[in-house]
Design a protein around this motif. Structure first.
Motif, PDB file in Angstrom:
ATOM      1  N   UNK A  47       2.876   1.330   8.523  1.00 59.23           N
ATOM      2  CA  UNK A  47       2.807   0.867   7.155  1.00 59.23           C
ATOM      3  C   UNK A  47       3.221  -0.572   6.973  1.00 59.23           C
ATOM      4  N   UNK A  48       3.925  -1.140   7.950  1.00 55.80           N
ATOM      5  CA  UNK A  48       4.376  -2.516   7.785  1.00 55.80           C
ATOM      6  C   UNK A  48       3.209  -3.488   7.707  1.00 55.80           C
ATOM      7  N   UNK A  49       2.017  -3.050   8.159  1.00 56.65           N
ATOM      8  CA  UNK A  49       0.846  -3.907   8.106  1.00 56.65           C
ATOM      9  C   UNK A  49       0.101  -3.763   6.781  1.00 56.65           C
ATOM     10  N   UNK A  50       0.509  -2.818   5.944  1.00 59.74           N
ATOM     11  CA  UNK A  50      -0.181  -2.548   4.699  1.00 59.74           C
ATOM     12  C   UNK A  50       0.555  -3.167   3.520  1.00 59.74           C
ATOM     13  N   UNK A  51      -0.212  -3.601   2.549  1.00 56.91           N
ATOM     14  CA  UNK A  51       0.382  -4.137   1.331  1.00 56.91           C
ATOM     15  C   UNK A  51       0.892  -2.983   0.482  1.00 56.91           C
ATOM     16  N   UNK A  52       1.852  -3.236  -0.428  1.00 60.93           N
ATOM     17  CA  UNK A  52       2.334  -2.169  -1.311  1.00 60.93           C
ATOM     18  C   UNK A  52       1.207  -1.521  -2.105  1.00 60.93           C
ATOM     19  N   UNK A  53       0.225  -2.311  -2.527  1.00 60.19           N
ATOM     20  CA  UNK A  53      -0.906  -1.779  -3.289  1.00 60.19           C
ATOM     21  C   UNK A  53      -1.729  -0.814  -2.444  1.00 60.19           C
ATOM     22  N   UNK A  54      -1.925  -1.188  -1.169  1.00 58.78           N
ATOM     23  CA  UNK A  54      -2.694  -0.345  -0.266  1.00 58.78           C
ATOM     24  C   UNK A  54      -1.967   0.969   0.011  1.00 58.78           C
ATOM     25  N   UNK A  55      -0.673   0.900   0.225  1.00 55.26           N
ATOM     26  CA  UNK A  55       0.129   2.103   0.453  1.00 55.26           C
ATOM     27  C   UNK A  55       0.034   3.050  -0.743  1.00 55.26           C
ATOM     28  N   UNK A  56       0.131   2.468  -1.951  1.00 52.29           N
ATOM     29  CA  UNK A  56       0.081   3.278  -3.167  1.00 52.29           C
ATOM     30  C   UNK A  56      -1.267   3.972  -3.301  1.00 52.29           C
ATOM     31  N   UNK A  57      -2.354   3.264  -2.978  1.00 53.53           N
ATOM     32  CA  UNK A  57      -3.688   3.835  -3.083  1.00 53.53           C
ATOM     33  C   UNK A  57      -3.865   4.994  -2.099  1.00 53.53           C
TER      34      UNK A  57
END
Length: 300
Positions: A47-57
């Motif tokens: 998850x460290x490679x993902x943006x907060x928006x991407x994680x939420x989606x």
């Protein structure tokens, strides 16, 4: 004062008599509704490679898999546990789960020590038939109120099977590992010749061999049952906390007017739990080899 105490004792005795008579009935049956919720830590799955928006989606899309409602129909010796069909997501498929698995009915018979579970796995239907696994419950004097029921605490250690994706975690997920990750990221920034992250996602994920289970049961409903595969306590299990999953009873109806038939599942290729788990392991290894052969690129 003595008269008041006498009336109180008589009232308690009357409740016990009524309760006992209800559960002594040959046709006794109950129905419990459970809410199941599983949490996933995106920071531990690359998850460290993902943006907060991407994680939420991603989490919103996984919500239908991670939050479910189940119905437990039970009598004195048998029970069936399955997803509430009325609440299935449109187009989501019956009991859809990660990895091509669709869970059907779990049937338990404590008198015959029998577990039956119909399970779909990558388009194939299996009927898992095995003995019930009884956990070594350790009782606690701790109690709490769940709805109108007094519940008591019990804990146990449970072995995790290869198909239990809900307990997947990043390999070596502890404080030392997190410190190593920070150092690794720092090194990657310094050395541009190093690759960013493992291309094989399976190398970064593991399923623990064991997890701690906490259950809360009520002796107000003296049946040896509970949600999913859980059982073996002197009362109906109302709450389970196991790994990242919490199962909580939200409603109980005793002797419902519209009873669901408690019957054994019968469809699918009959296998033992061990045989089914071996099938899952082989499929996971097959997928891993396929991923490797494509250089981590997935489908073309």
């Amino acid at each position: 004062m003595k008269l008041k105490s006498t009336f109180k004792n008589l009232a308690t005795l009357l409740v016990l008599i009524i309760t006992s008579s209800v559960f002594a009935q040959d046709g006794f049956q109950g129905q419990a509704t459970y809410m199941s919720k599983t949490t996933m830590d995106m920071d531990n799955f690359g998850g460290r490679e993902l943006s907060p928006e991407r994680k939420k989606m991603i989490m919103e899309r996984m919500k239908t898999m991670l939050e479910k409602t189940f119905i437990l129909d039970f009598n004195k010796t048998e029970s069936t546990y399955k997803e509430d069909e009325a609440l299935e997501a449109p187009g989501g498929g019956r009991g859809f789960m990660m990895g091509g698995m669709a869970a059907g009915t779990i049937y338990k018979n404590v008198k015959e020590n029998l577990l039956l579970q119909d399970q779909e796995f990558f388009g194939k239907q299996f009927l898992i038939k095995d003995s019930l696994v009884k956990l070594d419950w350790k009782m606690s004097g701790e109690s709490k109120q769940i709805g109108k029921y007094t519940a008591f605490k019990a804990t146990a250690t449970k072995k995790v099977d290869a198909a239990d994706w809900t307990n997947m975690r990043r390999r070596g997920n502890d404080k030392d590992k997190k410190e190593d990750d920070k150092k690794e990221v720092a090194e990657l920034k310094k050395d541009s010749t190093k690759t960013d992250a493992p291309k094989d996602p399976f190398e970064d994920i593991e399923i623990p061999e064991e997890i701690e289970v906490t259950a809360w049961y009520t002796m107000d409903i003296p049946v040896n049952s509970g949600p999913g595969e859980y059982w073996g306590l002197p009362g109906l299990i109302l709450e389970v906390n196991a790994g990242r999953t919490t199962i909580l009873c939200s409603k109980i109806v005793m002797n419902p007017s519209d009873k669901n038939e408690i019957k054994k599942p019968s469809k699918g290729k009959e296998v033992s739990m061990e045989e089914y788990q071996d099938t899952v392991k082989k499929k996971m290894e097959e997928m891993r080899e396929m991923f490797r052969s494509r250089g981590g690129r997935g489908r073309n």
